[in-house]
Write an enzyme that holds these catalytic residues in place. Structure first.
Site, mmCIF file in Angstrom:
data_model
loop_
_atom_site.group_PDB
_atom_site.id
_atom_site.type_symbol
_atom_site.label_atom_id
_atom_site.label_comp_id
_atom_site.label_asym_id
_atom_site.label_seq_id
_atom_site.Cartn_x
_atom_site.Cartn_y
_atom_site.Cartn_z
ATOM 1 N N HIS A 252 -106.265 32.199 -28.975
ATOM 2 C CA HIS A 252 -105.775 33.387 -29.692
ATOM 3 C C HIS A 252 -106.797 33.916 -30.694
ATOM 4 C CE1 HIS A 252 -104.523 30.498 -32.944
ATOM 5 N NE2 HIS A 252 -104.772 31.550 -33.713
ATOM 6 N N ASP A 294 -103.841 26.766 -25.662
ATOM 7 C CA ASP A 294 -104.475 27.692 -26.606
ATOM 8 C C ASP A 294 -105.906 27.273 -26.943
ATOM 9 O OD1 ASP A 294 -104.241 30.057 -28.240
ATOM 10 O OD2 ASP A 294 -104.272 28.747 -29.988
ATOM 11 N N SER A 377 -107.044 28.634 -37.863
ATOM 12 C CA SER A 377 -106.829 28.674 -36.420
ATOM 13 C C SER A 377 -108.085 28.244 -35.668
ATOM 14 C CB SER A 377 -106.461 30.091 -35.978
ATOM 15 O OG SER A 377 -105.146 30.405 -36.329
#
Length: 792
Positions: A252, A294, A377
């Site tokens: 992402h 992810d 992230s």
């Protein structure tokens, strides 16, 4: 004493007037510092940016969105429509000043960056306190794009110096200017956290992080998502431990080829002191990614300079929970932080809707010390052995409510594309320690062909009795970084060469040994060499019957070599049909030689799920038929990239033809070579089948196959064709006769298709006659072929 070695093409940074910083560059200084140029510079002023409104929007974003620091202005500035040129004694100078009122810093993305030999490009702020460059033709990226890191201040100047002999050869085009409304360069307030992360975070150089000083060196901050968001990531080791600059981050985070990667942005001690922003590398190749866990793996276009003191973190690919976990990251784009969870993580779905759910994530129930935030992230999660077990996808943890973070499982990512790159020899290693390129020593050399002196590419060099190995590049060069104070024996092997070894190589600390090797070539038999340029003689394609369709055809839309390939998809660059079960079958390859190897090139664009680990709804596999038998799936070296779904959402069965099988799918839009070991089929008659399946839903462009090659080691054998084949019917039997010749054995095939005479093997014989009992009772035409065979 350590002696740092710099890769020669990545020169150290040059300090100019005041404090000067730069991403990897080639040194030098702008002409504006050395010659008299016009005081006024042509300026492009950008529209105002509402910081308050943007910060309010950011407050509503979750952690699974990359942390935004800047506002992107889409522009089109180039050497022709913007800036101004001036002549100097050494060349023409082009300058363009870009102003964005109120920006803390400005960074720039370029859709064209092509400099001639001798051209130099710089970026600096108004008072020349911060200069990056020179960038030259050595900094160009394969896709022609480029980016420059944030330069502090609300105005910057681009400067290009073009030699007179290269006049008009340069191309520089600005596509985006990012106005930073968050300040990564620090503010006067000594209590400021630089990236505004929460006060419960621990600087990585505090006592808590003492045991993690190696691992922190691999953690980086990315300027991603078009250059206006932050994420975290990590250098990651591969089985060869050869300092290949792989970086693991989150899917992402949406990395792009012109991203910038910042190393060592951390406080030098425990106190909140701003860190260096000058240690950056620009540009990467996008290698592998998947939504369920992810992950995204990229490879930097340049090696990481040893001056950055990089460390390539190890990993654990087993699906077993750690006893405790540690995260190292850049929360809110801040200096590097470290967080601790003293409990074992739980297997979970993303978001924890069920445990273990689809088993794609590790669930951190509660951070005992520290937390994560936006900007964290993609950061690595480490187990108790200091090995990566996942990367941060998202969660709700914060200083005020420090629970529930979710990391995509490294174990799942390894079976979904990572192993191809991190374990290129497909050794199956499940755990790997980190690698420090400045410890130990180096053995390097060149592998050549003894007869021709030409380099041998893709030769394997391995440590005898050890696990480390590497392969030679196109120039035959290899390099192995090994522990020092040890003596090694190296084994050299390559397809169609006699293996050999070099013994007694003693590696001292930080020394480099040279061990060259010349391999004796073996004769090569080319069994099949199909480029699809001449109509693909002997190849056939069909569907599975019923409602299944067949989209295979010879195509000129994309090709690996020359102009043609075989494609399963539309006759344009449109999409394939629903419900393909399309089979592309090779000619029969009789009496396959010993140790045959198949290679071919593919591009693939098939539908995958954004939710499920077994993600492919459409994709392709490779199959083999032996001696006319049923087709079974072949496994390529390195495995497949995806797995066909068994169930759709809601538990309904999929409509595709191959549920549960590993396959090629997803987006593989660069030509990728696949190799398959066919040694198990030596002496057999085989056919290959490329099989593509699609369900009833969304469709993509499809599958391209080109340059199918089978080679083996050995001397070609001349096999004569049996002559004067005759057929005699006696009652219900069919009797075949042919002239006796030098063949020791003959194979008999039958077919119902005159254009495919070698479909089904009937039997073999060492005589020149054979009887098919009951062969005359068939109500449909049957065609027979006899093939000479030198097998046993």
């Amino acid at each position: 004493m350590k002696r740092s070695q710099l890769v020669c093409c990545l020169l150290a940074l040059i300090c100019f007037v005041g404090a000067s910083y730069a991403q990897v560059s080639q040194g030098g200084s702008p002409a504006s510092l050395n010659v008299q140029l016009l005081t006024q510079v042509a300026t492009r002023s950008l529209p105002p940016v509402d910081h308050t409104a943007l910060l309010a929007e950011d407050a509503t974003e979750s952690k699974d969105v990359p942390f935004r620091f800047g506002y992107p202005h889409e522009v089109s500035y180039n050497l022709t429509n913007s800036g101004s040129w001036e002549d100097t004694k050494d060349g023409r100078v082009w300058r363009l000043r870009i102003a964005s009122s109120g920006a803390y810093s400005i960074n720039v993305l370029y859709d064209q960056f092509d400099l001639p030999a001798g051209g130099q490009f710089f970026v600096y702020n108004d008072n020349h306190e911060y200069i990056i460059g020179a960038f030259t033709d050595a900094n160009e990226n394969p896709d022609g794009r480029f980016a420059t890191q944030p330069v502090p201040g609300d105005a910057i100047t681009l400067e290009y110096i073009e030699p007179y002999e290269a006049q008009g050869q340069g191309a520089i085009s600005v596509m985006r200017v990012v106005h930073a409304y968050r300040n990564m360069f620090g503010r006067p307030d000594a209590l400021d956290n630089f990236g505004d992360s929460g006060t419960c975070n621990n600087n990585v150089n505090c006592p808590e992080g003492a045991a993690w000083q190696d691992q922190k060196r691999g953690v980086v901050m990315l300027l991603t998502s078009g250059g206006f968001r932050y994420c975290s990531g990590s250098l990651i080791n591969n089985v060869n431990s050869d300092a290949t600059p792989f970086i693991l981050t989150a899917n992402h985070c949406d990395p792009a080829t012109n991203d910038i990667f910042m190393f060592n942005y951390e406080s030098p001690a425990c106190a909140n002191v701003n860190g260096p922003t000058d240690q950056t590398v620009q540009g990467c190749q996008l290698l592998a990614n998947q939504s369920p866990s992810d992950f995204f793996l990229v490879r930097l276009n340049n090696s990481v300079p040893l001056a950055y003191n990089p460390y390539f973190n190890g990993w654990n690919a087993s699906d077993v929970a750690a006893t405790n976990s540690v995260g190292i990251h850049h929360p809110s784009g801040d200096i590097k932080k470290i967080s601790f969870d003293n409990q074992a993580p739980q297997a979970s779905s993303y978001g924890g809707s069920s445990t273990p759910g689809d088993n794609t994530h590790w669930h951190i129930l509660n951070w005992e010390d520290g937390t994560t935030e936006g900007g964290s992230s993609g950061s690595p999660l480490f187990d108790q052995n200091h090995r990566i077990t996942g990367q941060l996808h998202g969660g709700t943890a914060s200083c005020s409510n420090n629970i529930d973070d979710y990391y995509g499982k490294f174990s799942l990512s390894m079976t979904s594309g990572l192993r191809t790159h991190l374990d290129p020899g497909n050794t199956g290693v499940m755990a790997l320690d980190g690698y420090d390129p400045q410890s130990g020593g180096v053995i390097t050399g060149v592998v050549t062909d003894l007869q021709t002196g030409n380099p041998v590419a893709n030769a394997t060099v391995s440590v005898v009795g050890g696990t480390q190995s590497t392969t030679t590049n196109a120039s035959g060069v290899y390099q192995m970084n090994l522990a020092d104070s040890t003596t090694y024996d190296l084994a050299f092997s390559a397809f169609a060469y006699v293996s050999d070894t070099v013994t007694g190589l003693y590696v001292a600390f930080q020394d480099t040994l040279t061990a060259n090797m010349s391999l004796v070539p073996l004769p090569i038999i080319t069994v099949l060499n199909e480029t699809f340029e001449s109509g693909a003689v002997g190849w056939a394609h069909t569907n599975a019957g019923g409602t299944w369709v067949d989209d295979w055809h010879v195509s000129t839309e994309r090709s690996h070599s020359a102009t043609h390939s075989y494609k399963c998809g539309s006759t344009t660059t449109g999409t394939y049909q629903a419900l393909n079960d399309a089979r592309l079958t090779s000619p029969v390859l009789n009496n396959l030689p010993t140790d045959a190897v198949l290679s071919f090139w593919l591009q693939m664009e098939g539908e995958v799920s954004a939710t499920y680990a077994d993600s492919a709804y459409d994709g392709g596999i490779l199959e083999v038929s032996v001696n006319g038998g049923v087709f079974t799936q072949l496994t390529p070296n390195g495995g497949y990239t995806e797995t066909f779904r068994i169930l759709r959402g809601g538990g309904n069965p999929v409509t595709g033809p191959m549920p549960g099988l590993p396959c090629w799918s997803g987006t593989m839009t660069t030509w990728t070579q696949v190799t398959v070991d066919l040694a198990a089929y030596a002496g057999q008659n085989v056919q290959l089948r490329f099989r593509f399946g699609s369900d009833a839903g969304t469709n993509r462009e499809g599958w391209y196959v080109d340059d199918v090659l089978i080679q083996a080691v050995g001397e070609p054998v001349t096999v004569t064709v049996p002559q004067n084949l005759t057929i005699l019917v006696e009652g219900a039997d069919v009797i075949l006769r042919w002239d006796d010749d030098a063949n020791p054995f003959y194979l008999i095939y039958s077919s119902n298709d005159v254009d495919m005479p070698l479909q089904t093997i009937v039997d073999g014989t060492d005589q020149n006659t054979y009887t098919i009992v009951g062969g005359a009772t068939s109500e449909t035409p049957v065609y027979y072929s006899v093939v000479g065979w030198m097998g046993n």
